[in-house]
Design a protein around this motif. Structure first.
Motif, PDB file in Angstrom:
ATOM      1  N   ASN A   1       0.832  -1.205   0.000  1.00  0.00           N
ATOM      2  CA  ASN A   1       0.000   0.000   0.000  1.00  0.00           C
ATOM      3  C   ASN A   1       0.869   1.257   0.000  1.00  0.00           C
ATOM      4  O   ASN A   1       2.055   1.209   0.329  1.00  0.00           O
ATOM      5  N   ILE A   2       0.265   2.381  -0.329  1.00  0.00           N
ATOM      6  CA  ILE A   2       0.954   3.661  -0.269  1.00  0.00           C
ATOM      7  C   ILE A   2       1.202   4.014   1.192  1.00  0.00           C
ATOM      8  O   ILE A   2       0.311   3.886   2.035  1.00  0.00           O
ATOM      9  N   LEU A   3       2.431   4.439   1.478  1.00  0.00           N
ATOM     10  CA  LEU A   3       2.776   4.882   2.827  1.00  0.00           C
ATOM     11  C   LEU A   3       2.983   6.384   2.821  1.00  0.00           C
ATOM     12  O   LEU A   3       3.373   6.972   1.813  1.00  0.00           O
ATOM     13  N   GLU A   4       2.709   6.994   3.966  1.00  0.00           N
ATOM     14  CA  GLU A   4       2.998   8.400   4.185  1.00  0.00           C
ATOM     15  C   GLU A   4       4.083   8.469   5.242  1.00  0.00           C
ATOM     16  O   GLU A   4       4.131   7.634   6.148  1.00  0.00           O
ATOM     17  N   ILE A   5       4.958   9.448   5.109  1.00  0.00           N
ATOM     18  CA  ILE A   5       6.061   9.591   6.062  1.00  0.00           C
ATOM     19  C   ILE A   5       6.292  11.068   6.348  1.00  0.00           C
ATOM     20  O   ILE A   5       6.100  11.922   5.475  1.00  0.00           O
ATOM     21  N   GLU A   6       6.661  11.316   7.582  1.00  0.00           N
ATOM     22  CA  GLU A   6       6.983  12.669   8.016  1.00  0.00           C
ATOM     23  C   GLU A   6       8.167  12.557   8.973  1.00  0.00           C
ATOM     24  O   GLU A   6       8.373  11.523   9.599  1.00  0.00           O
ATOM     25  N   PHE A   7       8.938  13.612   9.071  1.00  0.00           N
ATOM     26  CA  PHE A   7      10.098  13.636   9.949  1.00  0.00           C
ATOM     27  C   PHE A   7       9.837  14.659  11.049  1.00  0.00           C
ATOM     28  O   PHE A   7       9.372  15.769  10.778  1.00  0.00           O
ATOM     29  N   TYR A   8      10.131  14.281  12.284  1.00  0.00           N
ATOM     30  CA  TYR A   8       9.794  15.102  13.445  1.00  0.00           C
ATOM     31  C   TYR A   8      11.044  15.407  14.258  1.00  0.00           C
ATOM     32  O   TYR A   8      11.854  14.519  14.510  1.00  0.00           O
ATOM     33  N   SER A   9      11.157  16.647  14.696  1.00  0.00           N
ATOM     34  CA  SER A   9      12.248  17.023  15.590  1.00  0.00           C
ATOM     35  C   SER A   9      11.908  16.564  17.000  1.00  0.00           C
ATOM     36  O   SER A   9      10.843  16.893  17.526  1.00  0.00           O
ATOM     37  N   ASP A  10      12.805  15.808  17.590  1.00  0.00           N
ATOM     38  CA  ASP A  10      12.649  15.432  18.994  1.00  0.00           C
ATOM     39  C   ASP A  10      13.176  16.560  19.877  1.00  0.00           C
ATOM     40  O   ASP A  10      12.795  16.671  21.023  1.00  0.00           O
ATOM     41  N   THR A  11      14.029  17.379  19.315  1.00  0.00           N
ATOM     42  CA  THR A  11      14.645  18.481  20.039  1.00  0.00           C
ATOM     43  C   THR A  11      13.720  19.696  20.081  1.00  0.00           C
ATOM     44  O   THR A  11      13.573  20.333  21.115  1.00  0.00           O
ATOM     45  N   ARG A  12      13.118  20.023  18.946  1.00  0.00           N
ATOM     46  CA  ARG A  12      12.203  21.170  18.846  1.00  0.00           C
ATOM     47  C   ARG A  12      10.794  20.618  18.645  1.00  0.00           C
ATOM     48  O   ARG A  12      10.293  20.548  17.525  1.00  0.00           O
ATOM     49  N   ARG A  13      10.173  20.196  19.719  1.00  0.00           N
ATOM     50  CA  ARG A  13       8.840  19.584  19.641  1.00  0.00           C
ATOM     51  C   ARG A  13       7.886  20.476  18.864  1.00  0.00           C
ATOM     52  O   ARG A  13       7.873  21.690  19.034  1.00  0.00           O
ATOM     53  N   GLY A  14       7.131  19.852  17.962  1.00  0.00           N
ATOM     54  CA  GLY A  14       6.191  20.587  17.133  1.00  0.00           C
ATOM     55  C   GLY A  14       6.754  20.930  15.766  1.00  0.00           C
ATOM     56  O   GLY A  14       6.021  21.370  14.890  1.00  0.00           O
ATOM     57  N   HIS A  15       8.053  20.718  15.557  1.00  0.00           N
ATOM     58  CA  HIS A  15       8.659  21.020  14.251  1.00  0.00           C
ATOM     59  C   HIS A  15       8.742  19.729  13.436  1.00  0.00           C
ATOM     60  O   HIS A  15       9.168  18.697  13.946  1.00  0.00           O
ATOM     61  N   SER A  16       8.304  19.798  12.174  1.00  0.00           N
ATOM     62  CA  SER A  16       8.323  18.605  11.323  1.00  0.00           C
ATOM     63  C   SER A  16       8.671  18.975   9.886  1.00  0.00           C
ATOM     64  O   SER A  16       8.608  20.134   9.494  1.00  0.00           O
ATOM     65  N   TRP A  17       9.025  17.950   9.131  1.00  0.00           N
ATOM     66  CA  TRP A  17       9.331  18.097   7.705  1.00  0.00           C
ATOM     67  C   TRP A  17       8.444  17.125   6.944  1.00  0.00           C
ATOM     68  O   TRP A  17       8.334  15.974   7.349  1.00  0.00           O
ATOM     69  N   PRO A  18       7.763  17.471   5.902  1.00  0.00           N
ATOM     70  CA  PRO A  18       7.876  18.762   5.227  1.00  0.00           C
ATOM     71  C   PRO A  18       7.157  19.904   5.941  1.00  0.00           C
ATOM     72  O   PRO A  18       7.350  21.055   5.590  1.00  0.00           O
ATOM     73  N   GLY A  19       6.328  19.637   6.917  1.00  0.00           N
ATOM     74  CA  GLY A  19       5.637  20.692   7.654  1.00  0.00           C
ATOM     75  C   GLY A  19       4.381  21.174   6.941  1.00  0.00           C
ATOM     76  O   GLY A  19       4.006  20.650   5.879  1.00  0.00           O
ATOM     77  N   ASN A  20       3.719  22.138   7.532  1.00  0.00           N
ATOM     78  CA  ASN A  20       2.506  22.747   6.958  1.00  0.00           C
ATOM     79  C   ASN A  20       1.437  21.722   6.602  1.00  0.00           C
ATOM     80  O   ASN A  20       0.797  21.813   5.550  1.00  0.00           O
ATOM     81  N   ASN A  21       1.263  20.722   7.463  1.00  0.00           N
ATOM     82  CA  ASN A  21       0.262  19.667   7.255  1.00  0.00           C
ATOM     83  C   ASN A  21       0.450  18.905   5.943  1.00  0.00           C
ATOM     84  O   ASN A  21      -0.509  18.409   5.358  1.00  0.00           O
ATOM     85  N   GLU A  22       1.678  18.820   5.483  1.00  0.00           N
ATOM     86  CA  GLU A  22       1.997  18.031   4.293  1.00  0.00           C
ATOM     87  C   GLU A  22       2.773  16.791   4.714  1.00  0.00           C
ATOM     88  O   GLU A  22       3.273  16.700   5.826  1.00  0.00           O
TER      89      GLU A  22
END
Length: 126
Positions: A40-61
């Motif tokens: 199946n298609i997977l979605e992935i996001e990267f999250y800062s453990d250091t700066r909680r709330g910061h993610s890549w790509p960010g902006n709900n993408e």
């Protein structure tokens, strides 16, 4: 008096330069290498453990893993920052890898330090 102010200014400028050069938040990057073996298609996001709330790509993408090829994602991050991946089956956040959807889980080996390098190849198996 003018000379004293000049020396004080130089001392402050030198201290600021030292702080900027040695700051742990100086810009760096981390190259992620991810491959999905899931049907199946997977979605992935990267999250800062250091700066909680910061993610890549960010902006709900999110990034999509929609075939069996190796995807590379280069993120800009703060040097020394701990970054974790979270992946899940599209529309099924109960099937996940790493820290899952919105960093809702914990993991033992899904985080890497931002240091200008790259991760090992991460293979997401069914």
């Amino acid at each position: 008096m003018g000379t004293a102010i000049k020396y004080a200014f130089i001392a402050v400028l030198a201290a600021l330069t030292f702080c900027v050069q040695t700051s742990p938040s100086s810009a760096s990057s981390l190259l992620w290498q991810v491959k999905s073996n899931h049907p199946n298609i997977l979605e992935i996001e990267f999250y800062s453990d250091t700066r909680r709330g910061h993610s890549w790509p960010g902006n709900n993408e999110i990034y999509l893993l929609d075939d069996y090829s190796t995807k590379t994602v280069n993120i800009s991050c703060h040097h020394g920052e701990l970054i974790c991946y979270g992946a899940w089956v599209r529309n099924r956040t109960d099937i996940y890898w790493g820290v899952g959807f919105k960093y809702s889980q914990s993991c033992s080996d899904c985080c890497y330090t931002c240091n200008g390098g790259h991760t090992k190849l991460i293979i997401l198996n069914p």
